[in-house]
Write a protein that holds these residues in place. Structure first.
Motif, short mmCIF file in Angstrom:
data_model
loop_
_atom_site.label_atom_id
_atom_site.label_comp_id
_atom_site.label_asym_id
_atom_site.label_seq_id
_atom_site.Cartn_x
_atom_site.Cartn_y
_atom_site.Cartn_z
N ILE A 156 0.83 -1.21 0.00
CA ILE A 156 0.00 0.00 0.00
C ILE A 156 0.87 1.26 0.00
O ILE A 156 0.57 2.24 -0.70
N LEU A 157 1.96 1.24 0.78
CA LEU A 157 2.87 2.38 0.77
C LEU A 157 3.48 2.60 -0.61
O LEU A 157 3.59 3.73 -1.09
N ASN A 158 3.89 1.50 -1.27
CA ASN A 158 4.43 1.62 -2.62
C ASN A 158 3.39 2.18 -3.59
O ASN A 158 3.71 2.96 -4.49
N ALA A 159 2.14 1.75 -3.41
CA ALA A 159 1.06 2.26 -4.26
C ALA A 159 0.92 3.77 -4.07
O ALA A 159 0.78 4.51 -5.05
N MET A 160 0.96 4.22 -2.82
CA MET A 160 0.83 5.65 -2.55
C MET A 160 1.98 6.44 -3.18
O MET A 160 1.78 7.52 -3.73
N LYS A 161 3.20 5.89 -3.09
CA LYS A 161 4.35 6.56 -3.71
C LYS A 161 4.17 6.67 -5.22
O LYS A 161 4.49 7.69 -5.82
N GLY A 162 3.66 5.59 -5.82
CA GLY A 162 3.42 5.61 -7.26
C GLY A 162 2.36 6.62 -7.65
O GLY A 162 2.50 7.34 -8.66
N ILE A 163 1.32 6.73 -6.84
CA ILE A 163 0.25 7.69 -7.11
C ILE A 163 0.77 9.12 -6.98
O ILE A 163 0.51 9.97 -7.84
N ILE A 164 1.53 9.38 -5.91
CA ILE A 164 2.08 10.74 -5.70
C ILE A 164 3.01 11.11 -6.85
O ILE A 164 2.97 12.25 -7.36
N THR A 165 3.84 10.16 -7.29
CA THR A 165 4.74 10.42 -8.41
C THR A 165 3.96 10.74 -9.68
O THR A 165 4.29 11.70 -10.40
N SER A 173 -4.70 12.74 -12.14
CA SER A 173 -5.32 13.84 -11.42
C SER A 173 -5.86 13.33 -10.09
O SER A 173 -6.45 12.24 -10.02
N LEU A 174 -5.65 14.11 -9.04
CA LEU A 174 -6.15 13.72 -7.71
C LEU A 174 -7.66 13.54 -7.74
O LEU A 174 -8.21 12.65 -7.08
N ASP A 175 -8.35 14.38 -8.51
CA ASP A 175 -9.81 14.28 -8.60
C ASP A 175 -10.26 13.00 -9.27
O ASP A 175 -11.39 12.55 -9.07
N GLU A 176 -9.39 12.40 -10.08
CA GLU A 176 -9.74 11.16 -10.80
C GLU A 176 -9.51 9.92 -9.95
O GLU A 176 -10.02 8.85 -10.28
N ASP A 178 -9.83 7.02 -7.62
CA ASP A 178 -10.89 6.30 -6.93
C ASP A 178 -10.36 4.92 -6.53
O ASP A 178 -9.18 4.60 -6.73
N GLU A 179 -11.22 4.07 -5.97
CA GLU A 179 -10.78 2.76 -5.51
C GLU A 179 -10.23 1.90 -6.65
O GLU A 179 -9.24 1.19 -6.48
N GLN A 180 -10.89 1.97 -7.80
CA GLN A 180 -10.44 1.15 -8.92
C GLN A 180 -9.05 1.57 -9.39
O GLN A 180 -8.19 0.72 -9.65
N GLN A 181 -8.82 2.88 -9.48
CA GLN A 181 -7.49 3.35 -9.89
C GLN A 181 -6.44 3.02 -8.84
O GLN A 181 -5.33 2.63 -9.18
N PHE A 182 -6.79 3.18 -7.56
CA PHE A 182 -5.85 2.84 -6.50
C PHE A 182 -5.45 1.37 -6.62
O PHE A 182 -4.27 1.03 -6.49
N SER A 183 -6.40 0.49 -6.86
CA SER A 183 -6.12 -0.94 -6.99
C SER A 183 -5.13 -1.23 -8.10
O SER A 183 -4.38 -2.20 -8.04
N GLY A 184 -5.12 -0.36 -9.12
CA GLY A 184 -4.21 -0.54 -10.24
C GLY A 184 -2.75 -0.31 -9.89
O GLY A 184 -1.86 -0.68 -10.67
N TYR A 185 -2.48 0.25 -8.71
CA TYR A 185 -1.11 0.49 -8.26
C TYR A 185 -0.61 -0.62 -7.33
O TYR A 185 0.54 -0.59 -6.89
N LEU A 186 -1.47 -1.58 -7.02
CA LEU A 186 -1.10 -2.68 -6.14
C LEU A 186 -0.45 -3.81 -6.92
O LEU A 186 -0.55 -3.88 -8.15
N TYR A 187 0.20 -4.73 -6.22
CA TYR A 187 0.80 -5.90 -6.87
C TYR A 187 -0.26 -6.72 -7.60
O TYR A 187 0.03 -7.40 -8.58
N THR A 188 -1.49 -6.65 -7.10
CA THR A 188 -2.57 -7.47 -7.64
C THR A 188 -3.36 -6.75 -8.73
O THR A 188 -4.50 -7.14 -9.03
#
Length: 251
Positions: A156-165, A173-176, A178-188
């Motif tokens: 989850i921390l790695n996902a957050m770093k990827g999102i911030i980058t 965009s921060l406004d874009e 959502d849960e689905q996009q966040f899931s796209g940054y996970l290993y799964t």
């Protein structure tokens, strides 16, 4: 001795499972190898080695039941705290398992994937896993995910770093978000969340496993230690799952 994978006719005849409401994705915390060995006065490593046979049995059962995804918690980020000889033994087991069972996995259309921080693993583990991934890439049956050097908080921390980058580089965009996009940054990313979590060994906790992904997963716990976990126990879990009603917060 190598056990048959899917060619056991006796098993075929006696293998009954609930054909309706089969979980598409099953995740398993394989717990109890060390205690299994200790109960028999043996080194913990014997229990880990015996656990390989249980993996083969359950992969075989998952194929038979037409499960689409099976994720096995193989080595966690916390497991580095164990004695070095035990760590090395565990991290050589994927190579041993694949050297024995890869032909059967190929013939049964199983595809191997890995989730976790693979870069920190020893070369012999990475090379064995990558070889299996490459060999099974074109298979479209059961997807077998090996969670290696995996920790959900780290993920989850790695996902957050990827999102911030990506936000900093105007790729997201921060406004874009959502849960689905966040899931796209996970290993799964791209893998359906587990429908059923099985944990063997009697403990009732998640141990830093798939914390985001298990939000609405059904849990099934058993006191059976992993080396003793059989097709019968696996089918028992599926039977109980088939009787549950999943409401996802609704009525």
């Amino acid at each position: 001795m190598k056990m048959p994978f899917l060619n056991n006719k006796q098993l075929e005849k006696s293998f009954h499972y609930p054909e309706d409401n089969i979980p598409e994705h099953i995740a398993i915390i394989m717990d109890g190898n060390g205690r299994w060995a200790r109960k028999r006065g043996m080194p913990r490593t014997v229990g880990h080695k015996e656990g390989i046979s249980a993996v083969a049995k359950i992969v075989r059962a998952a194929v038979k039941c037409k499960v689409k995804v099976l994720t096995l918690y193989t080595f966690s980020t916390e497991n580095w705290k164990r004695p070095k000889p035990e760590i090395e033994f565990i991290l050589r087991l994927p190579k041993e398992f694949l050297s024995i069972y890869l032909p059967d996995l190929l013939s049964n259309n199983v595809r191997i994937e890995a989730i976790g921080d693979m870069e920190s693993l020893p070369a012999y583990t990475r090379e064995a896993i990558q070889y299996a991934i490459d060999r099974t890439r074109d298979n479209d049956g059961l997807q077998l995910n090996l969670a290696l050097n995996y920790g959900s908080r780290h993920e989850i921390l790695n996902a957050m770093k990827g999102i911030i980058t990506d936000i900093s580089n105007a790729k997201l965009s921060l406004d874009e978000l959502d849960e689905q996009q966040f899931s796209g940054y996970l290993y799964t990313a791209g893998i359906k969340d587990p429908d059923l979590l099985i944990r063997t060994g009697g403990e009732k906790r998640l141990s830093n496993f798939l914390l985001w992904q298990l939000a609405y997963t059904e849990f099934w716990f058993t006191d059976v230690l992993w080396p003793d976990f059989s097709e019968k126990e696996f089918l028992h879990a599926l039977e109980e799952y088939s009787q549950r009603k999943r409401r996802y917060g609704g009525i």
